[in-house]
Design an enzyme around this catalytic site. Structure first.
Site, PDB file in Angstrom:
ATOM      1  CB  SER A 187     -14.861  33.266 -85.428  1.00 11.07           C
ATOM      2  OG  SER A 187     -14.414  32.567 -84.286  1.00 11.07           O
ATOM      3  CE1 TYR A 223     -17.768  29.057 -87.220  1.00  8.42           C
ATOM      4  CE2 TYR A 223     -16.290  29.030 -85.333  1.00  8.42           C
ATOM      5  CZ  TYR A 223     -17.266  29.661 -86.069  1.00  8.42           C
ATOM      6  OH  TYR A 223     -17.752  30.878 -85.678  1.00  8.42           O
TER       7      TYR A 223
END
Length: 241
Positions: A142, A155
């Site tokens: 990501s 995250y």
């Protein structure tokens, strides 16, 4: 002989889209996810997407937070498909909120799925990748794996860990001819992103099929050149940021 791929997070989102793309290319598939009924539905779609390729599709329900899951996933894949040529680590979970709100349990579960599972899936698959004529690993990371975003501390940390592991793993397996790629998209139109980033206009989100275009490019291209990592930003986000 057909290539054989493991795709984690295959029951929805990017993982599902990648699985269907690989099916259209004639890959035999091991679909991994927690939702058994959703996996079964994707398996039916994959068979349809394969056209006349007559692919084999096996569903492997698994919780990647389970320490034994990586070994079991690879073992079942080899048992049913006969080997591993491609491993796509796509499964991921996220938790939005200030770092002061993150509990140890949340931290551990996010790292177990996003960082630990890909690490040990790669380790379990390595002996079979070494036997493959065209071995490849694709890790879906990501933008938060190299940028910092407020309220995504656990995250982002897990995706930084995945990126760091990918770089080391790629160097260690390069002598065996194994190609390792890292794909780091910005916001993609998935259930997870809609929950963690409700501030983004849904019309501005990257579509899962756009990630599939990169996967198709990687698994079908020929030549001496290669690309280690891809960053795909939303078209209206800041260029070269």
């Amino acid at each position: 002989m057909k290539s054989k791929a493991i795709v984690t997070g295959a029951s929805r989102g990017i993982g599902k889209a990648i699985a269907l793309e690989l099916a259209s290319l004639g890959f035999d598939l091991a679909l991994v996810g927690r939702d058994t009924s959703a996996l079964d539905a994707v398996a039916e779609e994959a068979q349809a997407a394969s056209g006349d390729s007559d692919i084999s599709v096996v569903c492997i329900p698994a919780d990647l937070a389970d320490e034994n899951a990586p070994e079991e996933i690879v073992s079942q894949t080899v048992r049913w498909l006969g080997g591993v040529d491609l491993l796509v680590n796509c499964a991921g979970i996220a938790q939005a909120g200030s770092f002061t709100e993150v509990t140890p349990e949340q931290w551990n579960s996010i790292f177990a799925v996003n960082a630990r599972a890909p690490f040990f899936l790669c380790k379990a698959a390595l002996p079979y990748l070494k036997e493959s004529a065209k071995p490849m690993v694709i890790n879906i990371s990501s933008v938060v794996g190299f940028k910092g975003y407020a309220n995504q501390s656990a995250y982002s940390s897990s995706k930084h860990a995945l990126a760091g592991f990918t770089k080391v793993f790629a160097k260690e397996v390069q002598p065996f001819g194994i190609r390792v790629h890292l794909i780091s998209p910005g916001g993609v139109a998935t259930e997870m992103v809609r929950q963690t980033r409700p501030d983004i206009n849904p019309d501005d989100l990257i579509q899962p099929e756009e990630i599939c275009e990169i996967v198709r490019f990687l698994v079908t291209r020929k030549g001496k050149g290669t690309i280690d990592q891809f960053y795909i930003r939303r078209f209206n986000s800041l260029a070269f940021d």
